[in-house]
Scaffold this motif. Structure first.
Motif, PDB file in Angstrom:
ATOM      1  N   LEU A 220       0.953  -1.331  -0.052  1.00 49.49           N
ATOM      2  CA  LEU A 220       0.040   0.070   0.184  1.00 49.49           C
ATOM      3  C   LEU A 220       0.797   1.120   0.011  1.00 49.49           C
ATOM      4  N   ASN A 225      -4.489   4.680  -1.173  1.00 44.39           N
ATOM      5  CA  ASN A 225      -4.690   2.922  -1.361  1.00 44.39           C
ATOM      6  C   ASN A 225      -4.807   2.010   0.032  1.00 44.39           C
ATOM      7  N   LYS A 228      -8.535   2.289  -0.079  1.00 52.76           N
ATOM      8  CA  LYS A 228      -9.070   1.604  -0.916  1.00 52.76           C
ATOM      9  C   LYS A 228      -9.098   0.169  -0.763  1.00 52.76           C
ATOM     10  N   ALA A 256      -3.221  -1.317  -7.443  1.00 52.91           N
ATOM     11  CA  ALA A 256      -4.031  -0.279  -7.530  1.00 52.91           C
ATOM     12  C   ALA A 256      -4.753   0.183  -8.938  1.00 52.91           C
ATOM     13  N   ASP A 259      -8.073  -1.733  -8.781  1.00 57.29           N
ATOM     14  CA  ASP A 259      -8.684  -2.001  -7.201  1.00 57.29           C
ATOM     15  C   ASP A 259      -9.177  -3.316  -6.999  1.00 57.29           C
TER      16      ASP A 259
END
Ligand code: ADP
Ligand code: MG
Length: 481
Positions: A220, A225, A228, A256, A259
């Protein structure tokens, strides 16, 4: 009941922060980012036989600093242990870490959430060294290894499983990042990997006491992020459970670009790292005096200053917290407040035109040319009616930001000092009244709002130098008589 309400989300975060020391944790190699590969690699970094590491005192100091800032208890008797495992970019075959005695225990970080303040409880902060970097995208057939990063000092900040939404996790990492930057122990740069976060996520039925099976999400590299990835993961887990499935304990990675998270490995039984105290490194015992001297040198922390800005300087919650976003900004405000008591004006200038110009120039309060005392002088000439705010911010400030000149002198030189001499003003006022007979007639019939138009016209005629307060008075006297 909404499906989301049926489950409670549980999150614990592990954050690695690279310490801002000059050199590595156990030798003098530089830790500067971006050097040519494998140039900061002494025999100690490479783990050659017969080399003898020693502990970087600055790194220990920084770990303690962070512990104090997070309200932890500091461990007095510390030692480093060897955590044995094989990894291509771990030249020694073990990672030197802390095991049973993390340097900081317990503690908490206060965050602001939609429903008020929350103390995010910490389990511990421990010290360890970083591994090198395996690079898979330089060569088609080989993995390349850069050992510059091997041995870089890290602290790992581990929370309890005490957060219950991605929003809390977002706020926590944001606050942690502000803290490490504020006290100067880490640059907080997530893209360069100076701050890295792994999120442990599980769900359980609301009301359930036992923790559910957790998944650890890695990679991350931004605060967004973190949020998310947690959202994606929670959704995936609820989907599994709702369909009668079982969540596997896994290590997953966040992608990313689309997603999603994907599994890196299923958790084997607890790894046996065969930890033992490193025989090459002397245990280090911290005295109360040493810890006390670090505590005494710690700057006022952001939430303490935010409170002070509200209570002692009468600023709004919003202004106070904006000013405490970065230490350099808060320091600038404090310095300016020693030269001007118009605190609200300092805040307005700083958060408005100053910030704008700094942003435009791609810089910040840590590199500002304009001295706080010069800003105070600028505020004074506006308050004294010598220059109006709009001229001061649009014409003077851009020059002052480059040169830090004396504001009044500059205003005179640029012929921007407001005219408050009634004779000059009267000439301009008369001229406008003559030029606009129709509007004057309307005004006299009761359309009093037109006063703004007249003032504006006089200002234009004076090239912005007419003092609008006096102009308004003069106009009213003449038009109402
Ligand atoms: P491990 O030994 O697998 O690393 P730890 O007990 O050391 O696990 O915890 C690592 C992190 O995971 C901590 O931040 C902790 O709060 C968090 N954590 C542990 N169990 C759970 C769970 N069931 N759900 C969410 N987070 C958890
Ligand atoms: Mg872990």
């Amino acid at each position: 009941m909404e499906i989301q309400d049926k489950y409670e989300v549980v999150i614990g975060l592990e954050v690695h922060a690279q310490l801002l020391t000059q050199s590595k944790l156990f030798c003098g190699d530089s830790i500067a980012f971006g050097a040519a590969p494998n140039t900061h690699v002494s025999p100690i970094t490479l783990g050659h036989p017969g080399t003898l590491p020693k502990t970087n005192k600055k790194a220990v100091e920084y770990a303690i600093k962070m512990g104090i800032a997070c309200n932890c208890e500091i461990e007095h008797r510390n030692y480093f242990a060897r955590k044995n495992y094989f990894y291509p970019d771990l030249p020694k075959g073990y990672q030197t870490s802390q095991h049973t005695t993390p340097i900081c225990k317990g503690g908490y970080v206060t965050i602001k959430t939609g429903s008020g303040e929350k103390k995010v409880e910490l389990n511990r902060i421990h010290m360890e060294e970083d591994a090198g970097k395996s690079i898979h995208d330089i060569d088609e057939n080989y993995t390349c290894i850069d050992l510059n990063r091997a041995g870089t000092p890290l602290i790992e900040i581990v929370t309890e499983p005490c957060m219950h939404s991605s929003e809390e996790a977002y706020q926590y990492v944001t606050e942690l990042r502000r803290l490490v930057q504020w006290i100067g122990v880490c640059d907080g740069n997530m893209e360069e990997g100076s701050l890295r976060c792994d999120a442990n996520v599980s769900i359980r039925l609301r009301g359930e006491k036992e923790l559910g099976t957790k998944v650890e999400v890695k990679n991350l590299n931004s605060i967004r992020n973190v949020k998310k990835a947690i959202d994606v993961e929670v959704k995936r887990m609820i989907g599994i459970v709702e369909n009668g499935g079982t969540i596997l304990q896994q290590t997953r990675s966040f992608d990313a670009t689309n997603d999603t998270t994907f599994s890196l490995r299923d958790k084997e039984d607890a790894n046996d790292y065969r930890y033992f105290a490193c025989p090459d490194l002397a245990p280090f015992h911290l005295t109360e005096d040493f810890i006390g001297s670090i505590a005494a040198a710690l700057p006022a922390l952001p939430n303490v200053l935010t409170k002070k800005f509200k209570e002692a300087f009468g600023l709004s919650e919003y202004d106070a917290s904006q000013l405490c976003d970065e230490k350099a900004t808060a320091d600038y405000f404090l310095a300016a407040s020693a030269h001007s008591t118009n605190y609200k004006a300092i805040a307005n200038w700083m958060l408005g035109p100053l910030k704008q110009l700094l942003n435009d120039a791609n810089t910040s309060f840590s590199n500002i040319v304009l001295l706080p005392e010069t800003l105070a002088s600028l505020i004074k000439i506006v308050d004294d009616g010598k220059v109006n705010f709009s001229v001061a911010s649009s014409k003077l400030l851009p020059v002052l930001m480059q040169s830090n000149r004396e504001p009044l002198e500059l205003a005179k030189e640029l012929n921007l000092v407001q005219v408050s001499d009634t004779n000059d003003l009267e000439t301009w006022v008369n001229e406008i009244i003559e030029q606009m007979p129709d509007k004057v007639a309307e005004y006299k019939k009761g359309k009093k709002g037109l006063i703004g138009l007249f003032v504006g016209e006089v200002k234009k005629l004076s090239k912005g130098k007419a003092d609008p307060k006096i102009v308004t008075d003069l106009l009213q006297q003449k038009l109402n008589s």
